[in-house]
Design an enzyme around this catalytic site. Sequence first.
Site, PDB file in Angstrom:
ATOM      1  N   CYS B  84       0.828  -1.214   0.000  1.00 34.60           N
ATOM      2  CA  CYS B  84       0.000   0.000   0.000  1.00 34.60           C
ATOM      3  C   CYS B  84       0.862   1.263   0.000  1.00 34.60           C
ATOM      4  O   CYS B  84       1.544   1.535  -0.975  1.00 34.60           O
ATOM      5  CB  CYS B  84      -0.989  -0.019   1.154  1.00 34.60           C
ATOM      6  SG  CYS B  84      -2.290   1.213   0.958  1.00 34.60           S
ATOM      7  N   HIS B 182      -4.027  -4.716  -0.034  1.00 37.14           N
ATOM      8  CA  HIS B 182      -3.626  -5.236   1.275  1.00 37.14           C
ATOM      9  C   HIS B 182      -3.742  -6.760   1.289  1.00 37.14           C
ATOM     10  O   HIS B 182      -4.836  -7.277   1.508  1.00 37.14           O
ATOM     11  CB  HIS B 182      -4.513  -4.638   2.371  1.00 37.14           C
ATOM     12  CG  HIS B 182      -4.237  -3.204   2.633  1.00 37.14           C
ATOM     13  ND1 HIS B 182      -3.266  -2.783   3.507  1.00 37.14           N
ATOM     14  CD2 HIS B 182      -4.768  -2.078   2.106  1.00 37.14           C
ATOM     15  CE1 HIS B 182      -3.215  -1.466   3.529  1.00 37.14           C
ATOM     16  NE2 HIS B 182      -4.117  -1.005   2.689  1.00 37.14           N
ATOM     17  N   GLU B 184      -2.864  -8.715   3.544  1.00 34.04           N
ATOM     18  CA  GLU B 184      -3.231  -9.153   4.900  1.00 34.04           C
ATOM     19  C   GLU B 184      -4.729  -9.021   5.160  1.00 34.04           C
ATOM     20  O   GLU B 184      -5.230  -9.525   6.158  1.00 34.04           O
ATOM     21  CB  GLU B 184      -2.415  -8.370   5.941  1.00 34.04           C
ATOM     22  CG  GLU B 184      -2.856  -6.931   6.218  1.00 34.04           C
ATOM     23  CD  GLU B 184      -2.398  -5.916   5.173  1.00 34.04           C
ATOM     24  OE1 GLU B 184      -1.895  -6.327   4.108  1.00 34.04           O
ATOM     25  OE2 GLU B 184      -2.574  -4.704   5.428  1.00 34.04           O
TER      26      GLU B 184
END
Lengths: 251, 201
Positions: B84, B182, B184
């Site tokens: 990001c 992202h 995650e």
Amino acid sequence: MLTKRIIPCLDIKDGKTVKGINFIDLRDAGDPVELGVKYAELGADELVFLDITATVERRKTLAELVRRIAREINIPFTVGGGITQVDSVNELLGSGADKITVNSSAVNNPELIDKIANQFGSQCVVLSVDTKLVNGIQKIFTNGGRIETSWELIPWVTEAVQRGVGEILLTSMDHDGTKKGFALDITKQLSELLPVPVVASGGAGNMEHFVDVFGKGKADAALAASIFHFGEIGIPELKNYLISKNIPVRL
Amino acid sequence: MKHKVRLMKIVIIKYNAGNVYSVSSALKRLGYDTVITSDLDEIRSADKVIFPGVGEASSAMEYLKETKLDKLIPELKQPFLGVCLGLQLLCKYSEEGNTKCLSVFDENVKRFPPKEKVPHMGWNSIKFSDSKLFDNVVNNSFVYFVHSYFAELSEFTIAETNYIETFSSALKKDNFYALQFHPEKSGKIGEEILKNFIELI
């Protein structure tokens, strides 16, 4: 193509989910973490956890819960409920929340929005608004819908966005709990007016209601609680149905 | 293999730009412990380096300069993954705060024109070219984005996404990899990409 989001909402009290949950294959349906993991597996795009605990220990309990959620859940989630200070926001984001949501505290102290947005960025600030028609005027309510304020919907959300809100979670109190569909008129109005995403909430009763809120209502996301918790609508079925109606969602 | 994995040192660079806990949790779910630090020697000695970030470019660069991470990062030789804001800081320049960045990728970062809602927030698809990073990932899979600035398509682009215009959702140059989305927070797809970075690169 950016897809429309489906967001289950979990109400939390003293670290447990509040509304009855009807998932048969959960060991502990009262555990928000396990329920959240289940929703993520089923294809929920995001989760919202709203803490309605009214005790002084809330802040600590909530931060601990957020850490547990962040450890287990692999999709974005928003946390809200009684956030009145920037310190709490720091704690919740640091514990792994992606966004926080403010409601009454922002109405009572609009500068809170500026402070949070300046420090952490607009992308993590969601404004929840509870609104109801009163004598033909779309009024803003606080304290879980109990207190009518002097604000009207459009001026309030416009000011909030100017102050730095990055997303609006719009709950129509006239529709909430009716299962007769979302408030399409105000959802469309906000979505066309504002430069930020609008999440529609309140009134979902069947899959067609989601088609309407994304189509006619122009919502970026739709939030619901009981219809998902009680298994009345399954998220995979809902998403397949939306795709059959040419509404882009993530499968 | 298992033994090797245990010995791997994965460092997540800590700077004042959020969501470090989410990244370390995602790796933990994959079975990997991480070291979260801004210590230069710790980072130098890592097998893999992850550079996450949510925040604002100019203040993040200020912090990187204060901690001398701005000099260290471009010189690292081990596999490096920017996420990001991490991707944007690896570019040459960002319009956000008129910021000179790390220049690993000789590219500029621009703000989305306000033709649609900004930030670009939600699940969007990635169209990627062949890279080990996307092993076992189906092309055009959906991943989670939250950003207002983007890197244009370039010779370093290994994945692209369309929102308002087509931009780089992943970049690669030598040992440097970067993702605009992202991983995650991108469900199973994101976990696969993180696993590939740790195990295949």
